[in-house]
Design a protein around this motif. Structure first.
Motif, PDB file in Angstrom:
ATOM      1  N   CYS A 201       3.428 -74.656  96.370  1.00  0.00           N
ATOM      2  CA  CYS A 201       2.178 -74.229  95.725  1.00  0.00           C
ATOM      3  C   CYS A 201       2.097 -74.738  94.293  1.00  0.00           C
ATOM      4  CB  CYS A 201       2.062 -72.705  95.749  1.00  0.00           C
ATOM      5  SG  CYS A 201       2.027 -71.970  97.399  1.00  0.00           S
ATOM      6  N   PHE A 202       3.257 -74.830  93.602  1.00  0.00           N
ATOM      7  CA  PHE A 202       3.256 -75.311  92.221  1.00  0.00           C
ATOM      8  C   PHE A 202       2.703 -76.733  92.126  1.00  0.00           C
ATOM      9  CE2 PHE A 202       7.246 -72.523  91.421  1.00  0.00           C
ATOM     10  CZ  PHE A 202       6.451 -71.409  91.230  1.00  0.00           C
ATOM     11  N   LYS A 203       2.871 -77.517  93.176  1.00  0.00           N
ATOM     12  CA  LYS A 203       2.503 -78.931  93.149  1.00  0.00           C
ATOM     13  C   LYS A 203       1.054 -79.178  93.562  1.00  0.00           C
ATOM     14  CE  LYS A 203       7.287 -80.068  94.367  1.00  0.00           C
ATOM     15  NZ  LYS A 203       8.181 -80.674  95.391  1.00  0.00           N
ATOM     16  N   ASP A 204       0.350 -78.137  93.931  1.00  0.00           N
ATOM     17  CA  ASP A 204      -1.017 -78.294  94.448  1.00  0.00           C
ATOM     18  C   ASP A 204      -1.881 -77.162  93.906  1.00  0.00           C
ATOM     19  OD1 ASP A 204      -3.357 -78.587  95.851  1.00  0.00           O
ATOM     20  OD2 ASP A 204      -2.423 -78.547  97.842  1.00  0.00           O
ATOM     21  N   LYS A 205      -2.741 -77.465  92.943  1.00  0.00           N
ATOM     22  CA  LYS A 205      -3.545 -76.427  92.297  1.00  0.00           C
ATOM     23  C   LYS A 205      -4.466 -75.703  93.261  1.00  0.00           C
ATOM     24  CE  LYS A 205      -3.499 -78.298  87.608  1.00  0.00           C
ATOM     25  NZ  LYS A 205      -4.298 -78.866  86.499  1.00  0.00           N
ATOM     26  N   THR A 206      -4.818 -76.384  94.355  1.00  0.00           N
ATOM     27  CA  THR A 206      -5.685 -75.722  95.328  1.00  0.00           C
ATOM     28  C   THR A 206      -4.934 -74.606  96.057  1.00  0.00           C
ATOM     29  OG1 THR A 206      -5.133 -77.255  97.135  1.00  0.00           O
ATOM     30  CG2 THR A 206      -6.952 -77.863  95.672  1.00  0.00           C
ATOM     31  N   ARG A 207      -3.600 -74.573  95.940  1.00  0.00           N
ATOM     32  CA  ARG A 207      -2.808 -73.543  96.597  1.00  0.00           C
ATOM     33  C   ARG A 207      -2.343 -72.458  95.628  1.00  0.00           C
ATOM     34  NH1 ARG A 207       1.702 -76.097 100.444  1.00  0.00           N
ATOM     35  NH2 ARG A 207       1.877 -73.864 100.909  1.00  0.00           N
ATOM     36  N   TYR A 208      -2.700 -72.577  94.350  1.00  0.00           N
ATOM     37  CA  TYR A 208      -2.298 -71.559  93.369  1.00  0.00           C
ATOM     38  C   TYR A 208      -2.703 -70.159  93.819  1.00  0.00           C
ATOM     39  CZ  TYR A 208      -1.016 -74.762  89.509  1.00  0.00           C
ATOM     40  OH  TYR A 208      -0.408 -75.678  88.704  1.00  0.00           O
ATOM     41  N   ILE A 209      -3.870 -70.067  94.432  1.00  0.00           N
ATOM     42  CA  ILE A 209      -4.420 -68.768  94.810  1.00  0.00           C
ATOM     43  C   ILE A 209      -3.477 -68.013  95.746  1.00  0.00           C
ATOM     44  CG2 ILE A 209      -5.698 -69.606  96.825  1.00  0.00           C
ATOM     45  CD1 ILE A 209      -7.049 -67.156  94.210  1.00  0.00           C
ATOM     46  N   GLN A 210      -2.630 -68.736  96.472  1.00  0.00           N
ATOM     47  CA  GLN A 210      -1.691 -68.095  97.389  1.00  0.00           C
ATOM     48  C   GLN A 210      -0.621 -67.300  96.647  1.00  0.00           C
ATOM     49  OE1 GLN A 210      -0.105 -70.900 100.292  1.00  0.00           O
ATOM     50  NE2 GLN A 210      -2.021 -72.057 100.286  1.00  0.00           N
ATOM     51  N   LEU A 211      -0.432 -67.600  95.358  1.00  0.00           N
ATOM     52  CA  LEU A 211       0.649 -66.992  94.579  1.00  0.00           C
ATOM     53  C   LEU A 211       0.274 -65.645  93.980  1.00  0.00           C
ATOM     54  CD1 LEU A 211       1.800 -70.198  92.642  1.00  0.00           C
ATOM     55  CD2 LEU A 211       2.945 -69.146  94.600  1.00  0.00           C
ATOM     56  N   VAL A 212      -0.986 -65.303  93.958  1.00  0.00           N
ATOM     57  CA  VAL A 212      -1.421 -64.104  93.242  1.00  0.00           C
ATOM     58  C   VAL A 212      -1.226 -62.856  94.105  1.00  0.00           C
ATOM     59  CG1 VAL A 212      -3.841 -64.155  93.968  1.00  0.00           C
ATOM     60  CG2 VAL A 212      -3.232 -63.213  91.729  1.00  0.00           C
ATOM     61  N   ASP A 213      -0.872 -61.770  93.449  1.00  0.00           N
ATOM     62  CA  ASP A 213      -0.675 -60.487  94.127  1.00  0.00           C
ATOM     63  C   ASP A 213      -2.011 -59.981  94.680  1.00  0.00           C
ATOM     64  OD1 ASP A 213       0.014 -57.947  94.954  1.00  0.00           O
ATOM     65  OD2 ASP A 213       1.000 -57.377  93.075  1.00  0.00           O
ATOM     66  N   PRO A 214      -2.110 -59.745  95.993  1.00  0.00           N
ATOM     67  CA  PRO A 214      -3.364 -59.209  96.552  1.00  0.00           C
ATOM     68  C   PRO A 214      -3.770 -57.882  95.930  1.00  0.00           C
ATOM     69  CG  PRO A 214      -1.897 -59.977  98.306  1.00  0.00           C
ATOM     70  CD  PRO A 214      -1.102 -60.007  97.043  1.00  0.00           C
ATOM     71  N   ALA A 215      -2.776 -57.148  95.364  1.00  0.00           N
ATOM     72  CA  ALA A 215      -3.085 -55.850  94.757  1.00  0.00           C
ATOM     73  C   ALA A 215      -3.969 -55.977  93.524  1.00  0.00           C
ATOM     74  CB  ALA A 215      -1.784 -55.125  94.383  1.00  0.00           C
ATOM     75  N   LEU A 216      -4.093 -57.184  92.973  1.00  0.00           N
ATOM     76  CA  LEU A 216      -4.993 -57.390  91.836  1.00  0.00           C
ATOM     77  C   LEU A 216      -6.457 -57.420  92.270  1.00  0.00           C
ATOM     78  CD1 LEU A 216      -2.998 -60.054  89.791  1.00  0.00           C
ATOM     79  CD2 LEU A 216      -3.646 -57.774  88.999  1.00  0.00           C
ATOM     80  N   HIS A 217      -6.705 -57.631  93.554  1.00  0.00           N
ATOM     81  CA  HIS A 217      -8.067 -57.627  94.102  1.00  0.00           C
ATOM     82  C   HIS A 217      -8.994 -58.569  93.338  1.00  0.00           C
ATOM     83  CE1 HIS A 217      -7.037 -54.377  96.794  1.00  0.00           C
ATOM     84  NE2 HIS A 217      -6.590 -53.658  95.786  1.00  0.00           N
TER      85      HIS A 217
END
Length: 284
Positions: A201-217
């Motif tokens: 995910c670090f190498k692809d900005k389009t995948r950054y969203i996968q790193l965020v905690d779903p609890a942040l909503h």
């Protein structure tokens, strides 16, 4: 004057516990910073050994990331940034201000304690080690610490440097961002090791969203989120020389903390959605 304190009792199993007890007393008697735990006293009576600390009413970061019970509210973005900054400031004191420098060696959410305002203090200095001085580049020592947080070069060779702490900080920052444990056997095989799962995910900005905690909503500023991912990625570089100095990490995190998220007034600028910008975030 009455004071609420926390008591830590020595683990009687093995010699290592006694060594850690002595190291903790020595370290916290010499080191003083708002983001380090304050040792109020200690007592020994035969095999019975106790450490007396200031009381941290919010418990540990681990409690608020992974042990959310009924009625517990997940940490919001601003609080996560505050904890990240405080943690890095504590590390900066150890690496830069302390003389000789101190390698913490056991940074993890369980050792980051929180006061009523969620300001963080580093605790448990039993594994701390005086860092290299002069022309020395590292300290050779038996590998200690917690699996999932140790830098790869330290785990393989026992060569401990200040950059080993930077790697551990990167792991903790990724846990703050994702709400995931560094090692979680309850997840699928591909996701049990947080670092291995996150690296693509670090190498692809389009995948950054996968790193965020779903609890942040979705309640976080997208641009600051991108910066934060970049900070995490550079701290987790496999080559120690490629990791940043702790002072640079502090500056970058302080910048993010100075850009708080206010959902009621931020409008679309702070929405959690990919940006069309191609700005380079690597300098953070």
């Amino acid at each position: 004057m009455k004071m609420i304190v926390a008591i830590k009792q020595l683990n009687h199993e093995g010699v290592q516990g006694s060594q850690e007890f002595i190291i903790e007393i020595l370290m916290l008697s010499l080191l003083h910073h708002p983001n380090l735990m304050s040792l109020k006293g200690y007592c020994t009576d035969g095999d019975e050994k106790l450490l007396v600390y200031e009381y941290m009413p919010k418990g540990s970061l681990e409690d608020h990331l992974f042990n959310l019970g009924p009625g517990k509210v997940p940490l919001d973005w601003n609080t996560r940034m505050r904890i990240a900054v405080d943690t890095a400031r504590g590390m900066e004191y150890l690496h830069v201000k302390a003389n000789p420098p101190v390698i913490f060696r056991d940074l993890k959410p369980a050792n980051i304690l929180l006061d009523n305002e969620f300001h963080a203090r580093l605790s448990d200095f039993g594994l701390a080690k005086l860092g290299p001085v002069g022309d020395r580049t590292h300290v050779s020592t038996r590998v200690m610490g917690t699996y999932g947080y140790c830098a790869p070069e330290y785990a393989m060779s026992g060569k401990l440097t200040l950059k080993s702490d930077i790697y551990s900080l990167g792991v903790v920052l990724l846990e703050i961002l994702s709400g995931r444990k560094s090692i979680d056997p309850n997840r699928s095989r591909a996701e049990q090791n947080l670092i291995n799962w996150a690296r693509p995910c670090f190498k692809d900005k389009t995948r950054y969203i996968q790193l965020v905690d779903p609890a942040l909503h979705g309640r976080y500023p997208w641009r600051c989120f991108q910066h934060f991912v970049a900070i995490v990625a550079i701290c987790l570089q496999e080559v120690p020389a490629h990791r940043p100095l702790i002072s640079d990490v502090v500056v970058a995190l302080e910048y993010l903390a100075s850009q708080p998220y206010y959902p009621e007034s931020s409008g679309s600028r702070n929405q959690s959605k990919p940006s069309s910008s191609h700005q380079d975030y690597s300098r953070y």
